[in-house]
Design a protein around this motif. Structure first.
Motif, PDB file in Angstrom:
ATOM      1  N   GLU A 276       0.830  -1.210   0.000  1.00  0.00           N
ATOM      2  CA  GLU A 276       0.000   0.000   0.000  1.00  0.00           C
ATOM      3  C   GLU A 276       0.865   1.261   0.000  1.00  0.00           C
ATOM      4  OE1 GLU A 276      -3.272  -0.307  -0.427  1.00  0.00           O
ATOM      5  OE2 GLU A 276      -3.381   1.892  -0.507  1.00  0.00           O
ATOM      6  N   GLU A 277       1.957   1.189   0.749  1.00  0.00           N
ATOM      7  CA  GLU A 277       2.810   2.370   0.885  1.00  0.00           C
ATOM      8  C   GLU A 277       3.497   2.708  -0.442  1.00  0.00           C
ATOM      9  OE1 GLU A 277       6.599   3.473   3.591  1.00  0.00           O
ATOM     10  OE2 GLU A 277       5.223   1.944   4.384  1.00  0.00           O
ATOM     11  N   ARG A 278       4.037   1.675  -1.101  1.00  0.00           N
ATOM     12  CA  ARG A 278       4.761   1.903  -2.365  1.00  0.00           C
ATOM     13  C   ARG A 278       3.807   2.017  -3.552  1.00  0.00           C
ATOM     14  NH1 ARG A 278       8.353  -1.213  -4.891  1.00  0.00           N
ATOM     15  NH2 ARG A 278       7.468  -3.215  -4.265  1.00  0.00           N
ATOM     16  N   GLN A 279       2.562   1.556  -3.347  1.00  0.00           N
ATOM     17  CA  GLN A 279       1.583   1.480  -4.452  1.00  0.00           C
ATOM     18  C   GLN A 279       2.129   0.613  -5.591  1.00  0.00           C
ATOM     19  OE1 GLN A 279      -1.791   3.113  -4.809  1.00  0.00           O
ATOM     20  NE2 GLN A 279      -1.383   2.713  -2.653  1.00  0.00           N
ATOM     21  N   GLN A 280       2.831  -0.451  -5.187  1.00  0.00           N
ATOM     22  CA  GLN A 280       3.385  -1.428  -6.128  1.00  0.00           C
ATOM     23  C   GLN A 280       3.382  -2.782  -5.432  1.00  0.00           C
ATOM     24  OE1 GLN A 280       7.218   0.484  -6.684  1.00  0.00           O
ATOM     25  NE2 GLN A 280       6.695   1.106  -8.763  1.00  0.00           N
ATOM     26  N   HIS A 281       3.613  -3.840  -6.196  1.00  0.00           N
ATOM     27  CA  HIS A 281       3.686  -5.158  -5.570  1.00  0.00           C
ATOM     28  C   HIS A 281       5.096  -5.430  -5.052  1.00  0.00           C
ATOM     29  CE1 HIS A 281       0.062  -5.659  -8.072  1.00  0.00           C
ATOM     30  NE2 HIS A 281      -0.307  -6.535  -7.151  1.00  0.00           N
ATOM     31  N   ASP A 282       5.163  -6.081  -3.910  1.00  0.00           N
ATOM     32  CA  ASP A 282       6.439  -6.662  -3.460  1.00  0.00           C
ATOM     33  C   ASP A 282       6.521  -8.043  -4.081  1.00  0.00           C
ATOM     34  OD1 ASP A 282       6.951  -4.484  -1.860  1.00  0.00           O
ATOM     35  OD2 ASP A 282       6.023  -5.392  -0.077  1.00  0.00           O
ATOM     36  N   TYR A 283       7.708  -8.488  -4.367  1.00  0.00           N
ATOM     37  CA  TYR A 283       7.857  -9.861  -4.870  1.00  0.00           C
ATOM     38  C   TYR A 283       9.135 -10.478  -4.320  1.00  0.00           C
ATOM     39  CZ  TYR A 283      10.640  -7.423  -8.461  1.00  0.00           C
ATOM     40  OH  TYR A 283      11.550  -6.631  -9.108  1.00  0.00           O
ATOM     41  N   GLY A 284       9.240 -11.807  -4.453  1.00  0.00           N
ATOM     42  CA  GLY A 284      10.344 -12.546  -3.836  1.00  0.00           C
ATOM     43  C   GLY A 284      11.662 -12.404  -4.582  1.00  0.00           C
TER      44      GLY A 284
END
Ligand code: 3HC
Length: 339
Positions: A276-284
């Motif tokens: 939500e903070e970055r407005q992007q997905h985190d990924y592994g």
């Protein structure tokens, strides 16, 4: 699904465009004119003066790109004779042919920089030149063909739309047509997979299994992380590269997650989630050891791909000989008639 608009913002909009100064009075004025053109975002054309390093960088990137298109015909070409219907066979034939055409436009663009087609192909056939890591993975089932369209071509478009604004005119212009065709390739892959997902349990499982195998190599395809990318800074300052490897990878992940949801497949990454903070997905974490092993010739199919390519070139020698003999005869006839 992917815009063909050329208004993708640069990663570093405020980055200075100036290039390193070349010592020596003779070249100073030429270098200054070149710098001004780059700074003004104008195109450099083949007849224009350009620094040797700029020329070398373009030949490296454009030839690697051309080789990727040509080698990229193999994993899918493998399935032309086994396509499940006439419609799918016709689509696949057209697509593989398109990739061959992309290679030819790109070899032509590289030739405008003074490197011959023979030199470029020699680099590929002797294993000195690179081509995209992704084409060293096998296509084990029909679903792989759809996944190459959806994910591999999807990633390729994400990387290539910004190259339509590359500072070198012939490369930029070639990329406009290539991107239009790649967009069709991506859509046909998505549509093919959607059809399978509406089919039997076995077909759905086949799609999921193919997605599981291709997801991570596709993410690696964007190239090493920015911090480990030796060519990025200079490429971006010259306007050859417009968006960094990591920024493009992130855009691809963000665009693909909703598509996977529509399709009903799971992306094989337990760490994939919306931030939500970055407005992007985190990924592994991507397995960079596997990436470098593949780039350096030790991926699952590197040796097979190169051997197939060299054989095709050798087998085609008679065609090139015949074309050259015909051209020489035509020229001799024209000269005789003009005399
Ligand atoms: N596979 C193989 N080598 C790769 C790679 C990959 N996926 N990603 C990076 N590399 C290599 C680079 O070529 C470079 O090697 P070099 O210095 O010996 O040439 C090294 O790894 C370090 O990478 P950098 O990030 O510093 O290199 P670049 O700044 O050149 O960026 C790139 C790499 C993003 C691939 C860039 O060259 C590029 O945008 N190229 C044009 C597009 C292209 O070639 N795409 C290939 C796929 S084409 C395709 O998919 C066909 C379609 O039909 C689907």
């Amino acid at each position: 699904m992917y815009t063909q608009a050329l208004d993708v913002p640069d990663s570093t909009p405020a980055a200075p465009q100036a290039v390193p100064w070349v010592a020596g009075p003779a070249e100073a004025a030429l270098q200054e004119r070149f710098d001004l053109k780059i700074d003004a975002d104008q195109k450099i054309e083949p007849q224009d003066w350009m620094p040797q390093a700029y020329r070398r960088t373009l030949v490296r990137q454009i030839s690697q790109h051309a080789h990727s298109e040509i080698i990229g015909m193999q994993p899918e070409g493998n399935w032309i004779s086994r396509a499940p219907s006439l419609k799918r066979k016709a689509i696949l034939l057209a697509k593989v042919q398109d990739e061959g055409g992309h290679g030819l436009y790109l070899y032509s663009a590289a030739e405008t920089l003074g490197t011959s087609r023979d030199q470029l192909l020699d680099g590929l056939h002797t294993g000195k030149a690179k081509y995209s890591s992704i084409f060293n993975y096998p296509t084990l089932t029909w679903a792989d063909v759809g996944v190459i369209g959806w994910l591999v071509d999807g990633a390729a478009i994400m990387n290539q739309v910004p190259i339509c604004r590359c500072s070198y005119g012939p490369y930029a212009r070639a990329m406009i047509r290539i991107c239009k065709e790649e967009s069709f390739h991506q859509r046909q892959g998505f549509e093919s997979l959607m059809t399978m997902m509406k089919g039997t349990e076995g077909q759905r499982a086949m799609v999921q299994e193919a997605v599981n195998r291709w997801w991570w190599p596709v993410l690696a395809m964007f190239g090493p992380p920015d911090a480990d990318s030796p060519n990025s800074a200079q490429g971006m300052r010259w306007g050859i590269k417009r968006i960094s490897n990591d920024a493009l990878r992130q855009k691809f992940v963000d665009a693909t997650v909703p598509q996977a949801a529509i399709m009903g497949v799971t992306l094989p990454d337990s760490e994939l989630r919306w931030n939500e903070e970055r407005q992007q997905h985190d990924y592994g974490a991507i397995d960079w050891d596997e990436f470098w092993a593949t780039v350096n010739g030790n991926g699952p199919c590197n040796k097979e791909r190169l051997a197939t390519r060299v054989k095709a070139h050798t087998d085609g020698q008679w065609v090139r000989d015949a074309a050259l003999t015909y051209a020489a005869k035509q020229k001799a006839r024209a000269l005789k008639e003009a005399a």
